[in-house]
Design a protein around this motif. Sequence first.
Motif, PDB file in Angstrom:
ATOM      1  N   UNK A  67       0.832  -1.201   0.000  1.00  0.00           N
ATOM      2  CA  UNK A  67       0.000   0.000   0.000  1.00  0.00           C
ATOM      3  C   UNK A  67       0.872   1.258   0.000  1.00  0.00           C
ATOM      4  N   UNK A  68       1.965   1.216   0.745  1.00  0.00           N
ATOM      5  CA  UNK A  68       2.867   2.369   0.778  1.00  0.00           C
ATOM      6  C   UNK A  68       3.553   2.557  -0.569  1.00  0.00           C
ATOM      7  N   UNK A  69       3.938   1.456  -1.214  1.00  0.00           N
ATOM      8  CA  UNK A  69       4.559   1.561  -2.534  1.00  0.00           C
ATOM      9  C   UNK A  69       3.574   2.132  -3.548  1.00  0.00           C
ATOM     10  N   UNK A  70       2.326   1.689  -3.467  1.00  0.00           N
ATOM     11  CA  UNK A  70       1.310   2.162  -4.402  1.00  0.00           C
ATOM     12  C   UNK A  70       1.004   3.645  -4.209  1.00  0.00           C
ATOM     13  N   UNK A  71       1.265   4.162  -3.009  1.00  0.00           N
ATOM     14  CA  UNK A  71       0.952   5.570  -2.727  1.00  0.00           C
ATOM     15  C   UNK A  71       2.050   6.525  -3.175  1.00  0.00           C
ATOM     16  N   UNK A  72       3.193   5.993  -3.602  1.00  0.00           N
ATOM     17  CA  UNK A  72       4.297   6.849  -4.044  1.00  0.00           C
ATOM     18  C   UNK A  72       3.906   7.509  -5.369  1.00  0.00           C
ATOM     19  N   UNK A  73       3.977   8.819  -5.409  1.00  0.00           N
ATOM     20  CA  UNK A  73       3.582   9.549  -6.612  1.00  0.00           C
ATOM     21  C   UNK A  73       4.553   9.346  -7.762  1.00  0.00           C
ATOM     22  N   UNK A  74       4.033   8.990  -8.924  1.00  0.00           N
ATOM     23  CA  UNK A  74       4.885   8.760 -10.090  1.00  0.00           C
ATOM     24  C   UNK A  74       5.375  10.061 -10.712  1.00  0.00           C
ATOM     25  N   UNK A  75       4.863  11.197 -10.239  1.00  0.00           N
ATOM     26  CA  UNK A  75       5.329  12.484 -10.739  1.00  0.00           C
ATOM     27  C   UNK A  75       6.591  12.943 -10.028  1.00  0.00           C
ATOM     28  N   UNK A 172       7.961  -7.086  -6.136  1.00  0.00           N
ATOM     29  CA  UNK A 172       8.747  -6.816  -7.353  1.00  0.00           C
ATOM     30  C   UNK A 172       7.915  -6.038  -8.367  1.00  0.00           C
ATOM     31  N   UNK A 173       6.677  -6.418  -8.557  1.00  0.00           N
ATOM     32  CA  UNK A 173       5.802  -5.717  -9.498  1.00  0.00           C
ATOM     33  C   UNK A 173       5.556  -4.277  -9.050  1.00  0.00           C
ATOM     34  N   UNK A 178       7.116   1.618 -10.199  1.00  0.00           N
ATOM     35  CA  UNK A 178       7.768   2.893  -9.915  1.00  0.00           C
ATOM     36  C   UNK A 178       8.847   3.213 -10.940  1.00  0.00           C
ATOM     37  N   UNK A 179       9.412   2.176 -11.550  1.00  0.00           N
ATOM     38  CA  UNK A 179      10.449   2.366 -12.562  1.00  0.00           C
ATOM     39  C   UNK A 179       9.880   2.574 -13.963  1.00  0.00           C
ATOM     40  N   UNK A 180       8.682   2.068 -14.194  1.00  0.00           N
ATOM     41  CA  UNK A 180       8.114   2.029 -15.544  1.00  0.00           C
ATOM     42  C   UNK A 180       8.065   3.384 -16.253  1.00  0.00           C
ATOM     43  N   UNK A 181       7.756   4.501 -15.562  1.00  0.00           N
ATOM     44  CA  UNK A 181       7.708   5.780 -16.288  1.00  0.00           C
ATOM     45  C   UNK A 181       9.044   6.166 -16.933  1.00  0.00           C
ATOM     46  N   UNK A 182      10.129   5.563 -16.471  1.00  0.00           N
ATOM     47  CA  UNK A 182      11.456   5.882 -17.015  1.00  0.00           C
ATOM     48  C   UNK A 182      11.931   4.800 -17.981  1.00  0.00           C
ATOM     49  N   UNK A 183      11.040   3.977 -18.493  1.00  0.00           N
ATOM     50  CA  UNK A 183      11.446   2.822 -19.284  1.00  0.00           C
ATOM     51  C   UNK A 183      12.384   3.193 -20.433  1.00  0.00           C
ATOM     52  N   UNK A 184      12.159   4.336 -21.070  1.00  0.00           N
ATOM     53  CA  UNK A 184      13.007   4.706 -22.198  1.00  0.00           C
ATOM     54  C   UNK A 184      14.419   5.084 -21.773  1.00  0.00           C
ATOM     55  N   UNK A 185      14.629   5.297 -20.465  1.00  0.00           N
ATOM     56  CA  UNK A 185      15.961   5.647 -19.958  1.00  0.00           C
ATOM     57  C   UNK A 185      16.644   4.472 -19.274  1.00  0.00           C
ATOM     58  N   UNK A 186      15.940   3.371 -19.114  1.00  0.00           N
ATOM     59  CA  UNK A 186      16.477   2.245 -18.361  1.00  0.00           C
ATOM     60  C   UNK A 186      17.341   1.360 -19.243  1.00  0.00           C
ATOM     61  N   UNK A 187      18.384   0.797 -18.653  1.00  0.00           N
ATOM     62  CA  UNK A 187      19.280  -0.098 -19.384  1.00  0.00           C
ATOM     63  C   UNK A 187      18.700  -1.497 -19.511  1.00  0.00           C
ATOM     64  N   UNK A 188      17.765  -1.837 -18.626  1.00  0.00           N
ATOM     65  CA  UNK A 188      17.128  -3.146 -18.626  1.00  0.00           C
ATOM     66  C   UNK A 188      15.623  -2.960 -18.438  1.00  0.00           C
TER      67      UNK A 188
END
Length: 236
Positions: A67-75, A172-173, A178-188
């Motif tokens: 729940x805490x992870x889900x509350x982290x703002x993606x902005x 993990x999901x 939290x990483x997905x918005x940066x997918x174009x910058x990620x190495x993996x």
Amino acid sequence: MSPEQRRAMIVRAALPLLVTQGATFTTAQVARAAGIGEATVFRAFADKDALLDACVAEALRPDTALAELASVGLDQPLANRLTAAATALRAHLERLGAVLAAAHSAGRPGRSRRNTRSHPDQDPTAARTRSDHGPGAAPSHPEHGPGEARTRPDHGPADARSGRAESTAAVRAAVAALLAPEQDRLRLPADRLAALFLAVLLPGRGPLPGDPPTPAELVDLFLHGALVTTTEEANR
């Protein structure tokens, strides 16, 4: 209040007592903390061992951390997102460690005392008294929800592994999200990086128990690595 809600309320009242006092807490203390009569505790749980099982099961559930992870703002900047994730996951593990340590002090992990009695149903009053005033027991089935450990004794190691796998996959999901918005910058792929992030953040044994790295330090290492590179090296 449904029976399941009542059991959950009792577990929430018992968990702080288990952490602060270990398995020496009494069901009378739990009843006072929950604002109910002690008889209500025994209507919800067969004995104190069953309550201990339910407490550990609740501590093992990753719901609060998720729940805490889900509350982290993606902005937020990625570093802030991952720092918040690291803080939430560490807090979850600290709570879990405190509960498991208390349960461990009550008996051998993974084995309830009531499972060692030759005739556990012949004298429930005596069993209840022993449970309330003596050491408790570690859970025999830690993946069960509150109150379920005493009603589903057929679950064993395979269910434990399945429960751990499901919890790990869910965490993990949540980190991958939290990483997905940066997918174009990620190495993996985000899912793979989430697994690596968790491996760095939650090792099996901390290498610096006296001076653990802060969440911000881990995130900085995870995002930028251990070496400073020149612009030319970074562009290769």
